[in-house]
Design an enzyme around this catalytic site. Structure first.
Site, short mmCIF file in Angstrom:
data_model
loop_
_atom_site.label_atom_id
_atom_site.label_comp_id
_atom_site.label_asym_id
_atom_site.label_seq_id
_atom_site.Cartn_x
_atom_site.Cartn_y
_atom_site.Cartn_z
N LYS A 32 0.88 -1.17 0.00
CA LYS A 32 0.00 0.00 0.00
C LYS A 32 0.92 1.22 0.00
O LYS A 32 1.24 1.78 1.05
CB LYS A 32 -0.92 -0.04 1.23
N1 PPE Z 1 -7.65 -1.89 -2.94
C1 PPE Z 1 -7.10 -0.65 -2.90
C2 PPE Z 1 -6.36 -0.15 -4.07
C3 PPE Z 1 -7.27 0.11 -1.74
O1 PPE Z 1 -6.74 1.33 -1.70
C4 PPE Z 1 -8.00 -0.40 -0.65
C5 PPE Z 1 -8.20 0.42 0.59
C6 PPE Z 1 -8.54 -1.70 -0.74
C7 PPE Z 1 -8.33 -2.41 -1.89
C8 PPE Z 1 -9.26 -2.35 0.41
O2 PPE Z 1 -8.36 -2.63 1.45
P1 PPE Z 1 -8.80 -2.70 2.98
O3 PPE Z 1 -9.14 -1.31 3.40
O4 PPE Z 1 -7.62 -3.25 3.67
O5 PPE Z 1 -9.98 -3.60 3.05
N2 PPE Z 1 -8.24 1.82 0.36
C9 PPE Z 1 -7.94 2.73 1.46
C10 PPE Z 1 -7.66 4.12 0.96
C11 PPE Z 1 -8.84 4.88 0.49
C12 PPE Z 1 -8.51 6.33 0.23
O6 PPE Z 1 -9.22 6.92 -0.55
O7 PPE Z 1 -7.57 6.89 0.81
C13 PPE Z 1 -9.03 2.71 2.52
O8 PPE Z 1 -10.14 2.23 2.26
O9 PPE Z 1 -8.75 3.15 3.63
#
Ligand code: PPE
Length: 317
Positions: free
Chosen positions: A157
């Site tokens: 990330k």
């Molecule tokens: N894919 C991506 C690319 C992504 O950024 C997130 C979270 C997910 C999947 C889901 O991951 P999880 O939150 O662990 O279930 N995106 C984060 C950032 C959003 C933002 O706009 O900043 C979030 O949801 O916190």
């Protein structure tokens, strides 16, 4: 955005407006940072951080993948987060830890630049709107492919990698949709700009596998477990683009978004164009887990100790 009182910066709580960086901060130029998105909920057992340990683990793995030694350990950052939530007087909030190459050197060799760490908390409403969570959203398959694993590290990330999500998000927004769905470099379904994706067909749930360039979402993991506990079959397999259109139900998961049904993709109604029964059942069970209403998922909650609120201006505990 809504300001909070304090931000944690390199080991200290500082006033929100004082949490500043130099313009020659390495991460600002090259995207050399890794971050997390976490949420604290006002639960049955008091304010608690959802899957705190899993988020800390992913933060440290992301940092390691980009050769960034974090000058704190997981437990220090966990404690700092709990302290910050209390000091800001939040019962629920979004939490954003960021580890980045700081000020000191320029150029593409980053290993001599300092590694700085900050944690911010703020109130963040449902990312794709309350109406989105209730009625479902409209999404568009992006013309931008998700970053491929031979150019970057989908499992990390990392700040710079988000330019990919941002291009997809802008494109979908300009075209009048609420979210983008990216395919991977082989043309299989990957994920949303900031969410993982699930499709339901004939009662079976499927989601793209680790090899489809996904971010290994923590809510994805939680929802897979919840769905299986509810008795549903969940397959992790490659999904063809057309399977999106042919699905009975589609939903997305992410920390900011939580669980959002998708009611339309590329102007094809999904199912009857309304959130489906299975999505709804999982959404309810997931919401119960987030709020500590289900005993078996309480272990996912990391309570903010009452003592953390002692220094907050708004006494809430
Ligand atoms: N894919 C991506 C690319 C992504 O950024 C997130 C979270 C997910 C999947 C889901 O991951 P999880 O939150 O662990 O279930 N995106 C984060 C950032 C959003 C933002 O706009 O900043 C979030 O949801 O916190």
């Amino acid at each position: 955005m809504e300001q909070a009182d304090l931000i944690w910066l390199n080991g200290e709580l500082v006033a929100w407006e004082d949490a500043k960086v130099h313009v020659l901060t390495h991460g600002l130029h090259y995207g050399t940072g890794v971050f997390e998105g976490i949420r604290c909920y006002d639960t049955e057992i008091g304010p608690a951080v959802f899957r705190h340990q899993a988020h800390m683990d992913r933060l440290f793995k992301s940092a390691e993948l980009y050769y960034m030694p974090i000058p704190f350990d997981r437990e220090q950052l966990r404690q700092a987060t709990l302290e910050l939530i209390g000091a800001n007087g939040f019962r629920s909030c979004y939490i954003r830890p960021l580890v980045y190459r700081g000020y000191g050197t320029m150029g593409l060799f980053p290993l001599d630049a300092p590694v700085d760490v900050t944690i911010a908390t703020w109130e963040w409403a449902a990312y794709l709107g309350e109406a989105g969570k209730r009625d479902g959203i409209r999404a568009k398959v992006s013309s931008w492919r998700r970053i491929s694993p031979d150019s970057l590290i989908p499992h990390a990330k990392a700040s710079g990698q988000y330019l990919n999500s941002i291009l997809a998000k802008i494109e979908s927004h300009k075209a009048g949709y609420e979210e983008a769905i990216l395919l991977d470099d082989h043309g299989y379904v990957c994920e949303g700009s900031g969410e993982n994706i699930f499709v339901v067909r004939d009662g079976v749930i499927a989601t793209p596998p680790q090899t489809a360039s996904i971010l290994d979402g923590i809510n994805r993991m939680s929802v897979v477990q919840i769905a299986r506990d509810l008795g549903f079959e969940v397959a992790e397999r490659n999904l063809a683009r057309a399977e999106l259109y042919l699905a009975d139900e589609v939903f997305m998961t992410g920390t900011a978004a939580e669980l959002v049904p998708v009611r339309e993709i590329d102007d094809h109604a999904i199912g009857d164009g309304k959130p489906g029964e299975i999505s709804r059942a999982i959404q309810v069970a997931f919401d119960d887990a987030l709020h500590g209403r289900t005993e078996r998922y309480r272990e996912w909650l990391d309570p903010v100790p009452a003592a953390a609120y002692a220094r907050s201006s708004t006494q809430v505990a």
